[in-house]
Design an enzyme around this catalytic site. Structure first.
Site, PDB file in Angstrom:
ATOM      1  N   ASP A  50      23.838  16.440  -6.424  1.00 14.10           N
ATOM      2  CA  ASP A  50      23.355  15.073  -6.501  1.00 14.10           C
ATOM      3  C   ASP A  50      24.014  14.280  -5.375  1.00 14.10           C
ATOM      4  O   ASP A  50      25.226  14.404  -5.174  1.00 14.10           O
ATOM      5  CB  ASP A  50      23.744  14.494  -7.869  1.00 14.10           C
ATOM      6  CG  ASP A  50      22.901  13.301  -8.208  1.00 14.10           C
ATOM      7  OD1 ASP A  50      22.993  12.288  -7.481  1.00 14.10           O
ATOM      8  OD2 ASP A  50      22.144  13.380  -9.198  1.00 14.10           O
ATOM      9  N   ILE A  51      23.239  13.474  -4.681  1.00 13.61           N
ATOM     10  CA  ILE A  51      23.833  12.739  -3.560  1.00 13.61           C
ATOM     11  C   ILE A  51      24.853  11.696  -4.034  1.00 13.61           C
ATOM     12  O   ILE A  51      25.621  11.180  -3.233  1.00 13.61           O
ATOM     13  CB  ILE A  51      22.776  12.081  -2.636  1.00 13.61           C
ATOM     14  CG1 ILE A  51      21.837  11.178  -3.416  1.00 13.61           C
ATOM     15  CG2 ILE A  51      22.006  13.122  -1.846  1.00 13.61           C
ATOM     16  CD1 ILE A  51      20.988  10.284  -2.523  1.00 13.61           C
ATOM     17  N   ALA A  73      15.973  12.032  -0.294  1.00 14.75           N
ATOM     18  CA  ALA A  73      16.242  11.999  -1.740  1.00 14.75           C
ATOM     19  C   ALA A  73      16.148  10.569  -2.262  1.00 14.75           C
ATOM     20  O   ALA A  73      17.041   9.759  -2.000  1.00 14.75           O
ATOM     21  CB  ALA A  73      17.635  12.568  -2.011  1.00 14.75           C
ATOM     22  N   ASN A  91      19.786   5.174  -8.117  1.00 13.59           N
ATOM     23  CA  ASN A  91      19.426   6.404  -7.404  1.00 13.59           C
ATOM     24  C   ASN A  91      19.177   6.184  -5.915  1.00 13.59           C
ATOM     25  O   ASN A  91      19.577   6.989  -5.086  1.00 13.59           O
ATOM     26  CB  ASN A  91      18.189   7.022  -8.049  1.00 13.59           C
ATOM     27  CG  ASN A  91      17.987   8.438  -7.580  1.00 13.59           C
ATOM     28  OD1 ASN A  91      18.848   9.286  -7.775  1.00 13.59           O
ATOM     29  ND2 ASN A  91      16.870   8.698  -6.928  1.00 13.59           N
ATOM     30  N   TYR A 140      11.518  -0.913  -5.639  1.00 13.66           N
ATOM     31  CA  TYR A 140      11.444   0.262  -4.759  1.00 13.66           C
ATOM     32  C   TYR A 140      11.547  -0.168  -3.289  1.00 13.66           C
ATOM     33  O   TYR A 140      12.404   0.297  -2.537  1.00 13.66           O
ATOM     34  CB  TYR A 140      10.142   1.031  -5.022  1.00 13.66           C
ATOM     35  CG  TYR A 140       9.798   2.008  -3.946  1.00 13.66           C
ATOM     36  CD1 TYR A 140      10.657   3.066  -3.641  1.00 13.66           C
ATOM     37  CD2 TYR A 140       8.617   1.877  -3.196  1.00 13.66           C
ATOM     38  CE1 TYR A 140      10.350   3.965  -2.630  1.00 13.66           C
ATOM     39  CE2 TYR A 140       8.306   2.772  -2.196  1.00 13.66           C
ATOM     40  CZ  TYR A 140       9.168   3.807  -1.908  1.00 13.66           C
ATOM     41  OH  TYR A 140       8.864   4.681  -0.902  1.00 13.66           O
ATOM     42  N   LEU A 189      -3.644   8.651  -5.416  1.00 14.35           N
ATOM     43  CA  LEU A 189      -5.104   8.715  -5.421  1.00 14.35           C
ATOM     44  C   LEU A 189      -5.662  10.118  -5.144  1.00 14.35           C
ATOM     45  O   LEU A 189      -6.487  10.622  -5.924  1.00 14.35           O
ATOM     46  CB  LEU A 189      -5.650   7.709  -4.385  1.00 14.35           C
ATOM     47  CG  LEU A 189      -7.160   7.664  -4.225  1.00 14.35           C
ATOM     48  CD1 LEU A 189      -7.831   7.225  -5.507  1.00 14.35           C
ATOM     49  CD2 LEU A 189      -7.541   6.721  -3.078  1.00 14.35           C
ATOM     50  N   GLY A 282       0.621  -5.604  -7.668  1.00 15.47           N
ATOM     51  CA  GLY A 282       1.422  -5.296  -6.482  1.00 15.47           C
ATOM     52  C   GLY A 282       0.684  -4.537  -5.399  1.00 15.47           C
ATOM     53  O   GLY A 282       1.291  -4.144  -4.404  1.00 15.47           O
ATOM     54  N   ASP A 283      -0.611  -4.299  -5.562  1.00 23.48           N
ATOM     55  CA  ASP A 283      -1.392  -3.604  -4.530  1.00 23.48           C
ATOM     56  C   ASP A 283      -1.953  -4.601  -3.521  1.00 23.48           C
ATOM     57  O   ASP A 283      -2.883  -5.344  -3.838  1.00 23.48           O
ATOM     58  CB  ASP A 283      -2.589  -2.877  -5.176  1.00 23.48           C
ATOM     59  CG  ASP A 283      -2.332  -1.404  -5.427  1.00 23.48           C
ATOM     60  OD1 ASP A 283      -1.375  -0.851  -4.829  1.00 23.48           O
ATOM     61  OD2 ASP A 283      -3.078  -0.809  -6.219  1.00 23.48           O
TER      62      ASP A 283
HETATM   63  N1  UDP Z   1      -5.678   4.078  -6.700  1.00 26.06           N
HETATM   64  C1  UDP Z   1      -6.765   3.981  -7.579  1.00 26.06           C
HETATM   65  N2  UDP Z   1      -6.748   4.775  -8.690  1.00 26.06           N
HETATM   66  C2  UDP Z   1      -5.739   5.648  -8.981  1.00 26.06           C
HETATM   67  C3  UDP Z   1      -4.661   5.734  -8.079  1.00 26.06           C
HETATM   68  C4  UDP Z   1      -4.670   4.926  -6.948  1.00 26.06           C
HETATM   69  O1  UDP Z   1      -7.686   3.225  -7.366  1.00 26.06           O
HETATM   70  O2  UDP Z   1      -5.806   6.322 -10.010  1.00 26.06           O
HETATM   71  C5  UDP Z   1      -5.672   3.242  -5.492  1.00 26.06           C
HETATM   72  C6  UDP Z   1      -4.478   2.294  -5.425  1.00 26.06           C
HETATM   73  O3  UDP Z   1      -4.766   1.080  -6.072  1.00 26.06           O
HETATM   74  C7  UDP Z   1      -4.294   2.137  -3.911  1.00 26.06           C
HETATM   75  C8  UDP Z   1      -4.779   3.460  -3.340  1.00 26.06           C
HETATM   76  O4  UDP Z   1      -5.550   4.071  -4.374  1.00 26.06           O
HETATM   77  O5  UDP Z   1      -5.131   1.116  -3.435  1.00 26.06           O
HETATM   78  C9  UDP Z   1      -3.642   4.378  -2.972  1.00 26.06           C
HETATM   79  O6  UDP Z   1      -2.754   4.458  -4.064  1.00 26.06           O
HETATM   80  P1  UDP Z   1      -1.588   5.519  -4.160  1.00 26.06           P
HETATM   81  O7  UDP Z   1      -0.943   5.357  -5.495  1.00 26.06           O
HETATM   82  O8  UDP Z   1      -2.132   6.867  -3.816  1.00 26.06           O
HETATM   83  O9  UDP Z   1      -0.597   5.130  -3.000  1.00 26.06           O
HETATM   84  P2  UDP Z   1       0.171   3.730  -2.718  1.00 26.06           P
HETATM   85  O10 UDP Z   1      -0.798   2.911  -1.904  1.00 26.06           O
HETATM   86  O11 UDP Z   1       0.527   3.122  -4.019  1.00 26.06           O
HETATM   87  O12 UDP Z   1       1.358   4.141  -1.914  1.00 26.06           O
END
Ligand code: UDP
Length: 328
Positions: A50-51, A73, A91, A140, A189, A282-283
């Site tokens: 573990d780091i 990690a 972590n 994160y 995705l 958060g997207d």
């Molecule tokens: N996404 C989606 N359905 C899923 C998983 C992801 O529509 O079941 C969308 C997500 O909202 C984002 C894109 O796919 O716009 C990529 O998401 P992912 O989690 O792969 O990577 P992230 O962008 O979070 O690093």
């Protein structure tokens, strides 16, 4: 060079290990296998640890006469970091400090670090240049941002060489399907879409179709994991003492969620049923890299430019390991 790869049993780390070996470097993998996979690394290279264990880590670095560290990690799920921030501070940040301390104790002064687009938060300009303000909106991204800042200070004070490589959406797998993406739970995705194609899931939920984009779904910059590995290699070989590089790694082209799903349908020949769900908190609507600096500094040209080609490699892995590496 003699390289220690922390998190080398994980998704991006394992591809970097393979690239380093191919280039003739001596490689050791330091991993606690909490999220990585034993089968993703050559057995004889794996050091279980573990780091956060500074003494063990420093001893490993001294014994193996390590010259540089590639640091993968970390935990990397935005939603999890919001629900359980302590996990991320302990972590990613506290254990990260332990790694830096172990490096100091064993006179290792070169590090290539996996950073992320999540350090930018919601960008004001797209494509995103490296000078864009870094205002992470989740724990994160914040832990990765803090680590980047620590690297600035260590480079200045101790003469270290450091590269923070800010990945956009890591995707794909080794073309022969021997290495790939296997998370539990899976949240990404492309692997989710391919699990539908494999019959492991009935449908894919699209997180929102009312974004201000061409088809209403989020747009991302998908960069192949082997291209990420090559960028790490180039950073390692080109970095000089006291230099700190912060570089975006993306292909500079965005694909919408619908376009990615269409590519998955095309590659797999499966209809991949979808349903529209609510937005995921958060997207940001669009995340695309301005990656000119990485191309210039690293002499890096991503080999994979088309989403179909990236998905095809991921599909090769999913067909070879339909239930993942299965070694948990
Ligand atoms: N996404 C989606 N359905 C899923 C998983 C992801 O529509 O079941 C969308 C997500 O909202 C984002 C894109 O796919 O716009 C990529 O998401 P992912 O989690 O792969 O990577 P992230 O962008 O979070 O690093």
């Amino acid at each position: 060079m003699r390289i220690l790869v922390t998190g080398g049993a994980g998704y991006v780390g394992s591809h970097a290990v393979r690239a380093l070996l191919r280039q003739g470097h001596e490689v050791w993998v330091y991993d606690n296998l909490s999220r990585g996979h034993r089968r993703a690394v050559p057995e004889e290279l794996l050091i279980f640890g573990d780091i956060s264990d500074t003494r063990h880590l420093a001893a490993v670095m001294r014994d193996r006469q390590i010259e540089a560290v590639m640091h993968f990690a970390a935990y990397a799920l935005v939603g999890e970091s919001v629900a359980d921030p302590a996990l991320y501070y302990v972590n990613n940040l506290a254990a990260g400090i332990s790694l830096l301390e172990a490096m100091r104790q064993s006179d290792v002064s070169k590090i290539v670090f996996s950073s992320t687009t999540a350090t930018y938060g919601i960008p004001e300009t797209v494509p995103i240049p490296e000078q864009a303000p870094q205002r992470p909106i989740n724990p994160y991204g914040f832990t990765k941002y803090c680590f980047e800042r620590m690297l600035d200070d260590y480079a200045r004070a101790y003469g270290w060489a450091a590269a923070a490589l800010r990945y956009f959406n890591a995707a794909g797998a080794a073309a022969d399907g021997s290495l790939g993406e296997d998370h539990d739970p899976e949240t990404h995705l492309i692997p989710l879409a391919l699990q539908v194609a494999l019959g492991r899931r009935d449908e894919l939920v699209i997180f929102g179709d009312d974004y201000p984009t061409q088809d209403g779904t989020c747009v991302r910059d998908y960069v192949h994991v082997e291209d990420l590995a090559e960028a790490h290699l180039a950073a390692l070989e080109r970095l000089q003492p006291r230099q700190v590089w912060k570089l975006n790694l993306g292909i500079g082209v965005g694909y919408s969620v619908r376009q990615v799903i269409e590519a998955c349908r095309h590659v797999t020949g499966h209809p991949i049923p979808t349903r529209i769900g609510p937005r995921r908190p958060g997207d940001p609507p669009v995340l695309v890299a301005d990656s000119r600096l990485a191309r210039e500094m690293l002499g890096w040209t991503p080999r994979y430019q088309k989403i179909e080609d990236i998905v095809a490699t991921a599909w090769a892995f999913h067909r070879r390991f339909p239930r993942g590496y299965e070694d948990r």
